[in-house]
Design an enzyme around this catalytic site. Sequence first.
Site, PDB file in Angstrom:
ATOM      1  N   ARG A  25      11.330   0.361  11.534  1.00 35.36           N
ATOM      2  CA  ARG A  25      10.239  -0.532  12.139  1.00 35.36           C
ATOM      3  C   ARG A  25       9.839  -1.583  13.139  1.00 35.36           C
ATOM      4  NH1 ARG A  25       4.891   0.130   8.231  1.00 35.36           N
ATOM      5  NH2 ARG A  25       4.059  -0.965   9.851  1.00 35.36           N
ATOM      6  N   ARG A  32      -0.436  -9.424  13.495  1.00 37.17           N
ATOM      7  CA  ARG A  32      -0.841  -8.010  12.344  1.00 37.17           C
ATOM      8  C   ARG A  32      -1.450  -8.605  11.610  1.00 37.17           C
ATOM      9  NH1 ARG A  32       4.280  -5.931  10.970  1.00 37.17           N
ATOM     10  NH2 ARG A  32       3.253  -4.670   9.629  1.00 37.17           N
ATOM     11  N   ARG A  46      11.899  -5.588   4.884  1.00 29.36           N
ATOM     12  CA  ARG A  46      11.563  -4.125   4.851  1.00 29.36           C
ATOM     13  C   ARG A  46      12.066  -4.204   6.081  1.00 29.36           C
ATOM     14  NH1 ARG A  46       5.235  -2.311   5.066  1.00 29.36           N
ATOM     15  NH2 ARG A  46       5.013  -3.093   7.090  1.00 29.36           N
ATOM     16  N   ARG A  94      -9.370   0.237   8.695  1.00 29.04           N
ATOM     17  CA  ARG A  94      -9.536  -0.966   9.431  1.00 29.04           C
ATOM     18  C   ARG A  94     -10.438  -1.448  10.775  1.00 29.04           C
ATOM     19  NH1 ARG A  94      -4.003   0.266   8.811  1.00 29.04           N
ATOM     20  NH2 ARG A  94      -2.154  -1.673   9.282  1.00 29.04           N
ATOM     21  N   LYS A 141       0.543  -1.805  -0.022  1.00 28.89           N
ATOM     22  CA  LYS A 141      -0.148   0.043  -0.002  1.00 28.89           C
ATOM     23  C   LYS A 141       0.559   1.718  -0.700  1.00 28.89           C
ATOM     24  CE  LYS A 141      -2.118  -0.623   3.511  1.00 28.89           C
ATOM     25  NZ  LYS A 141      -2.076  -2.294   4.186  1.00 28.89           N
TER      26      LYS A 141
HETATM   27  P1  ADP Z   1       0.694  -2.303   8.010  1.00 24.93           P
HETATM   28  O1  ADP Z   1      -0.141  -2.530   7.391  1.00 24.93           O
HETATM   29  O2  ADP Z   1       2.453  -2.373   7.485  1.00 24.93           O
HETATM   30  O3  ADP Z   1       1.107  -3.242   9.167  1.00 24.93           O
HETATM   31  P2  ADP Z   1       1.029   0.419   8.574  1.00 24.93           P
HETATM   32  O4  ADP Z   1       1.561   1.739   8.353  1.00 24.93           O
HETATM   33  O5  ADP Z   1      -0.359   0.996   8.458  1.00 24.93           O
HETATM   34  O6  ADP Z   1       1.136  -1.137   8.575  1.00 24.93           O
HETATM   35  O7  ADP Z   1       0.099   0.433  10.267  1.00 24.93           O
HETATM   36  C1  ADP Z   1       0.788   0.046  11.834  1.00 24.93           C
HETATM   37  C2  ADP Z   1       0.835  -0.440  12.805  1.00 24.93           C
HETATM   38  O8  ADP Z   1      -0.359   0.962  13.289  1.00 24.93           O
HETATM   39  C3  ADP Z   1      -0.736  -1.255  13.111  1.00 24.93           C
HETATM   40  O9  ADP Z   1      -0.763  -2.176  12.840  1.00 24.93           O
HETATM   41  C4  ADP Z   1      -1.543  -0.447  13.925  1.00 24.93           C
HETATM   42  O10 ADP Z   1      -1.433  -0.876  15.300  1.00 24.93           O
HETATM   43  C5  ADP Z   1      -1.767   0.826  13.818  1.00 24.93           C
HETATM   44  N1  ADP Z   1      -2.455   1.766  12.530  1.00 24.93           N
HETATM   45  C6  ADP Z   1      -2.435   1.931  11.329  1.00 24.93           C
HETATM   46  N2  ADP Z   1      -3.567   2.472  10.879  1.00 24.93           N
HETATM   47  C7  ADP Z   1      -4.418   2.035  12.043  1.00 24.93           C
HETATM   48  C8  ADP Z   1      -5.722   2.624  12.059  1.00 24.93           C
HETATM   49  N3  ADP Z   1      -6.858   2.314  10.800  1.00 24.93           N
HETATM   50  N4  ADP Z   1      -6.559   1.262  13.024  1.00 24.93           N
HETATM   51  C9  ADP Z   1      -6.019   0.954  14.398  1.00 24.93           C
HETATM   52  N5  ADP Z   1      -4.676   1.310  14.420  1.00 24.93           N
HETATM   53  C10 ADP Z   1      -3.722   1.357  13.037  1.00 24.93           C
END
Ligand code: ADP
Length: 197
Positions: free
Chosen positions: A134, A146, A128, A89, A14
């Site tokens: 991260r 996740r 990554r 989400r 994404k």
């Molecule tokens: P990825 O999808 O690769 O895991 P993101 O950068 O989108 O990485 O998100 C990293 C973390 O941030 C998630 O595992 C979650 O803990 C938190 N997070 C991100 N977006 C949301 C959301 N919309 N609602 C709740 N938690 C979120």
Amino acid sequence: MFNLILFGPPGSGKGTQSEKLIDRYGLKHLSTGDLLRSEIAQHTALGLEAKSLMDKGQLVPDEVVIGMISSALDHHPKAKGFLFDGFPRTSAQAEALDKLLELKHTSIGVMLALEVSEQELIRRLLKRGETSGRSDDTNEQVIRNRIELYHNTTAAVADYYKKFDKVKMVRGEGTIEEIFRSLAKEIDLRIQSSVSQ
Ligand code: ADP
């Protein structure tokens, strides 16, 4: 305005595709993951609360991310459109987003959902983690949490938009350019029809 959601499990590409799409279509990129990491980097109270959850691969509370998106929308009144990445989400986030967009007399044009096999996701995320800094990408158990959370909770968000016939699945394996072309094709189809209506 044309607003789109780029959807898919962690590691589905994404972030990479968002960068290319905002360039081509002049959209404002809103990634809740990036917004949260920026709060952490600035040592805010919100960042502190979010970090412990993110490190475990859990979701940050709905009201926190909805609040962040709401203020980001208000900060860009002149945007041509928004690309939402990592948001919504949960179904509650999806409903809140619809309401926020309605207040701005706009809506989601399409949700493009990237499909990638689980084995490939884990491979990409561990890779990554070697360079991204991260902490949630270095531990295989956190990565599995996740992905499981995506299947148990987040995947339902696609069902929400399917009710409105707004979801298009796109193959998320292949070269970055191939995937970008598939995404752009879907957007072009919808931008044309939204203009001709
Ligand atoms: P990825 O999808 O690769 O895991 P993101 O950068 O989108 O990485 O998100 C990293 C973390 O941030 C998630 O595992 C979650 O803990 C938190 N997070 C991100 N977006 C949301 C959301 N919309 N609602 C709740 N938690 C979120």
